[in-house]
Design an enzyme around this catalytic site. Structure first.
Site, PDB file in Angstrom:
ATOM      1  N   LYS A 195       0.859  14.474  -3.674  1.00 45.87           N
ATOM      2  CA  LYS A 195       1.658  15.160  -2.649  1.00 45.87           C
ATOM      3  C   LYS A 195       2.649  16.147  -3.295  1.00 45.87           C
ATOM      4  O   LYS A 195       2.760  17.277  -2.859  1.00 45.87           O
ATOM      5  CB  LYS A 195       2.450  14.141  -1.806  1.00 45.87           C
ATOM      6  CG  LYS A 195       1.574  13.109  -1.105  1.00 45.87           C
ATOM      7  CD  LYS A 195       2.394  12.211  -0.189  1.00 45.87           C
ATOM      8  CE  LYS A 195       3.386  11.308  -0.914  1.00 45.87           C
ATOM      9  NZ  LYS A 195       2.785  10.254  -1.758  1.00 45.87           N
ATOM     10  N   ARG A 208       7.754   7.578   6.230  1.00 50.18           N
ATOM     11  CA  ARG A 208       7.018   6.482   5.610  1.00 50.18           C
ATOM     12  C   ARG A 208       6.946   5.267   6.527  1.00 50.18           C
ATOM     13  O   ARG A 208       6.351   4.264   6.150  1.00 50.18           O
ATOM     14  CB  ARG A 208       7.713   6.065   4.314  1.00 50.18           C
ATOM     15  CG  ARG A 208       7.074   6.652   3.052  1.00 50.18           C
ATOM     16  CD  ARG A 208       7.990   6.264   1.916  1.00 50.18           C
ATOM     17  NE  ARG A 208       7.372   6.181   0.631  1.00 50.18           N
ATOM     18  CZ  ARG A 208       7.475   7.131  -0.310  1.00 50.18           C
ATOM     19  NH1 ARG A 208       8.088   8.254  -0.073  1.00 50.18           N
ATOM     20  NH2 ARG A 208       6.942   6.926  -1.505  1.00 50.18           N
ATOM     21  N   ARG A 210       1.395   8.979 -15.769  1.00 49.82           N
ATOM     22  CA  ARG A 210       2.100  10.186 -15.323  1.00 49.82           C
ATOM     23  C   ARG A 210       3.403  10.447 -16.079  1.00 49.82           C
ATOM     24  O   ARG A 210       4.172   9.547 -16.354  1.00 49.82           O
ATOM     25  CB  ARG A 210       2.410  10.025 -13.831  1.00 49.82           C
ATOM     26  CG  ARG A 210       3.300  11.091 -13.256  1.00 49.82           C
ATOM     27  CD  ARG A 210       3.217  11.131 -11.774  1.00 49.82           C
ATOM     28  NE  ARG A 210       3.977  10.087 -11.104  1.00 49.82           N
ATOM     29  CZ  ARG A 210       4.106  10.014  -9.780  1.00 49.82           C
ATOM     30  NH1 ARG A 210       3.489  10.880  -9.001  1.00 49.82           N
ATOM     31  NH2 ARG A 210       4.814   9.061  -9.237  1.00 49.82           N
ATOM     32  N   ARG A 223       8.997   8.232 -14.657  1.00 49.96           N
ATOM     33  CA  ARG A 223       9.780   7.595 -13.599  1.00 49.96           C
ATOM     34  C   ARG A 223       9.926   6.104 -13.835  1.00 49.96           C
ATOM     35  O   ARG A 223       8.983   5.445 -14.273  1.00 49.96           O
ATOM     36  CB  ARG A 223       9.097   7.840 -12.245  1.00 49.96           C
ATOM     37  CG  ARG A 223       9.414   9.204 -11.705  1.00 49.96           C
ATOM     38  CD  ARG A 223       8.632   9.523 -10.474  1.00 49.96           C
ATOM     39  NE  ARG A 223       8.612   8.458  -9.469  1.00 49.96           N
ATOM     40  CZ  ARG A 223       8.146   8.631  -8.242  1.00 49.96           C
ATOM     41  NH1 ARG A 223       7.698   9.818  -7.868  1.00 49.96           N
ATOM     42  NH2 ARG A 223       8.130   7.635  -7.386  1.00 49.96           N
ATOM     43  N   ARG A 249       4.787  -0.596  -4.495  1.00 46.22           N
ATOM     44  CA  ARG A 249       4.786   0.667  -3.728  1.00 46.22           C
ATOM     45  C   ARG A 249       3.514   0.780  -2.898  1.00 46.22           C
ATOM     46  O   ARG A 249       3.537   1.245  -1.760  1.00 46.22           O
ATOM     47  CB  ARG A 249       4.931   1.857  -4.684  1.00 46.22           C
ATOM     48  CG  ARG A 249       6.350   2.013  -5.194  1.00 46.22           C
ATOM     49  CD  ARG A 249       6.410   2.751  -6.508  1.00 46.22           C
ATOM     50  NE  ARG A 249       6.081   4.154  -6.386  1.00 46.22           N
ATOM     51  CZ  ARG A 249       5.726   4.911  -7.411  1.00 46.22           C
ATOM     52  NH1 ARG A 249       5.651   4.401  -8.633  1.00 46.22           N
ATOM     53  NH2 ARG A 249       5.463   6.179  -7.230  1.00 46.22           N
TER      54      ARG A 249
HETATM   55  P1  AMP Z   1       8.372   8.971  -4.036  1.00 44.87           P
HETATM   56  O1  AMP Z   1       8.962   9.899  -5.032  1.00 44.87           O
HETATM   57  O2  AMP Z   1       8.046   9.654  -2.733  1.00 44.87           O
HETATM   58  O3  AMP Z   1       7.228   8.168  -4.589  1.00 44.87           O
HETATM   59  O4  AMP Z   1       9.523   7.917  -3.664  1.00 44.87           O
HETATM   60  C1  AMP Z   1      10.080   7.051  -4.653  1.00 44.87           C
HETATM   61  C2  AMP Z   1      10.814   5.899  -3.996  1.00 44.87           C
HETATM   62  O5  AMP Z   1      11.890   6.391  -3.186  1.00 44.87           O
HETATM   63  C3  AMP Z   1       9.974   5.060  -3.041  1.00 44.87           C
HETATM   64  O6  AMP Z   1       9.212   4.063  -3.717  1.00 44.87           O
HETATM   65  C4  AMP Z   1      11.066   4.453  -2.158  1.00 44.87           C
HETATM   66  O7  AMP Z   1      11.781   3.437  -2.835  1.00 44.87           O
HETATM   67  C5  AMP Z   1      12.019   5.618  -2.000  1.00 44.87           C
HETATM   68  N1  AMP Z   1      11.633   6.495  -0.858  1.00 44.87           N
HETATM   69  C6  AMP Z   1      11.229   7.788  -0.905  1.00 44.87           C
HETATM   70  N2  AMP Z   1      10.976   8.279   0.313  1.00 44.87           N
HETATM   71  C7  AMP Z   1      11.244   7.264   1.181  1.00 44.87           C
HETATM   72  C8  AMP Z   1      11.160   7.130   2.598  1.00 44.87           C
HETATM   73  N3  AMP Z   1      10.750   8.146   3.371  1.00 44.87           N
HETATM   74  N4  AMP Z   1      11.481   5.928   3.142  1.00 44.87           N
HETATM   75  C9  AMP Z   1      11.909   4.897   2.388  1.00 44.87           C
HETATM   76  N5  AMP Z   1      11.989   4.948   1.042  1.00 44.87           N
HETATM   77  C10 AMP Z   1      11.660   6.120   0.435  1.00 44.87           C
END
Ligand code: AMP
Length: 221
Positions: free
Chosen positions: A13, A87, A126, A160, A171
């Site tokens: 994404k 989400r 990654r 990360r 996740r």
């Molecule tokens: P991402 O970079 O999108 O993979 O997000 C990393 C982490 O941030 C996720 O595993 C969640 O802990 C938190 N996070 C990001 N976006 C959301 C969301 N829309 N709702 C809840 N938690 C989020």
């Protein structure tokens, strides 16, 4: 155009959103990036979410909806790309309401479909450039031998904290339990377009471009 990129962690994404920013002058709204920024800058909210994120759990709807609400006040340029948001069903409803308040609509939800084995491989291998965000993979696109990012020349390689196998498993569990119902939700609304996220970056880019062109021509029709 306002669009959502929907898919599990590692679906690509962020990479595709960055391309749309460059080619269509759109604005990427990544709640993951916003939360990481809050964490790094040591804000109260950042401190509160750090542990939740490291475990691979979702942070509360209230926090992420608040972040998105703020960003929707800013410049929208060629439109918003929602990356990693919504989400949950509550977030999806809130997004619909926030857009309606602004007189905006959602033009397409692009589901990026990738099989789970590929996700594990992509995520555990990654790394990203700490300066420009370019994404690397230890196997398919290793960090250059001269140590410099191909895009900006920075030597700041970042991994990360939640790209470990254990956090990734959590996740994925969160994705299947709370986020994947959004596929049915947006299908029923008629907004869903599905692309194969397993192709090369260029192939996925073309598929997304075709899906967006189709969505904008049907919106204009
Ligand atoms: P991402 O970079 O999108 O993979 O997000 C990393 C982490 O941030 C996720 O595993 C969640 O802990 C938190 N996070 C990001 N976006 C959301 C969301 N829309 N709702 C809840 N938690 C989020």
């Amino acid at each position: 155009m306002n669009i959502i990129l929907l898919g599990p962690p590692g679906a690509g994404k962020g990479t595709q959103a960055r391309h749309l920013v460059e080619t269509r002058d759109m604005i990427q709204l990544s709640t993951g990036d916003m939360l990481r920024e809050a964490k790094e800058s040591g804000t109260e909210m950042g401190k509160r979410v750090a542990e939740v994120m490291a475990r691979g759990d979702l942070v509360t709807d209230e926090i992420v909806i608040g972040l998105i609400r703020e960003k929707l006040e800013g410049d929208k340029k060629g439109g918003f790309i929602f990356d990693g948001f919504p989400r949950t069903l509550a977030q999806a409803d809130a997004l619909g309401e926030l857009l309606a308040e602004k007189g905006e609509t959602l033009h397409a939800v692009v589901e990026m479909r990738v099989d789970d084995d590929a996700l594990v491989q992509r995520i555990t291998a990654r790394s990203t450039c700490g300066n420009c965000g370019e994404v690397y993979n230890d196997i398919t696109k290793p960090w250059p031998a001269d140590g410099k990012c191909v895009k900006c020349g920075s030597t700041d390689v970042k991994r990360r904290a939640d790209d470990t196998e254990e956090a990734l498993r959590q996740r994925l569990m969160e994705y299947y339990k709370k986020t994947s119902p959004l596929i049915g939700y947006y299908y029923a609304k008629g907004d869903l377009r599905t692309v194969d996220g397993l192709g090369t970056i260029d192939e996925v880019q073309s598929e997304i471009a075709a899906a967006l062109d189709k969505a904008s021509s049907s919106a204009g029709a």
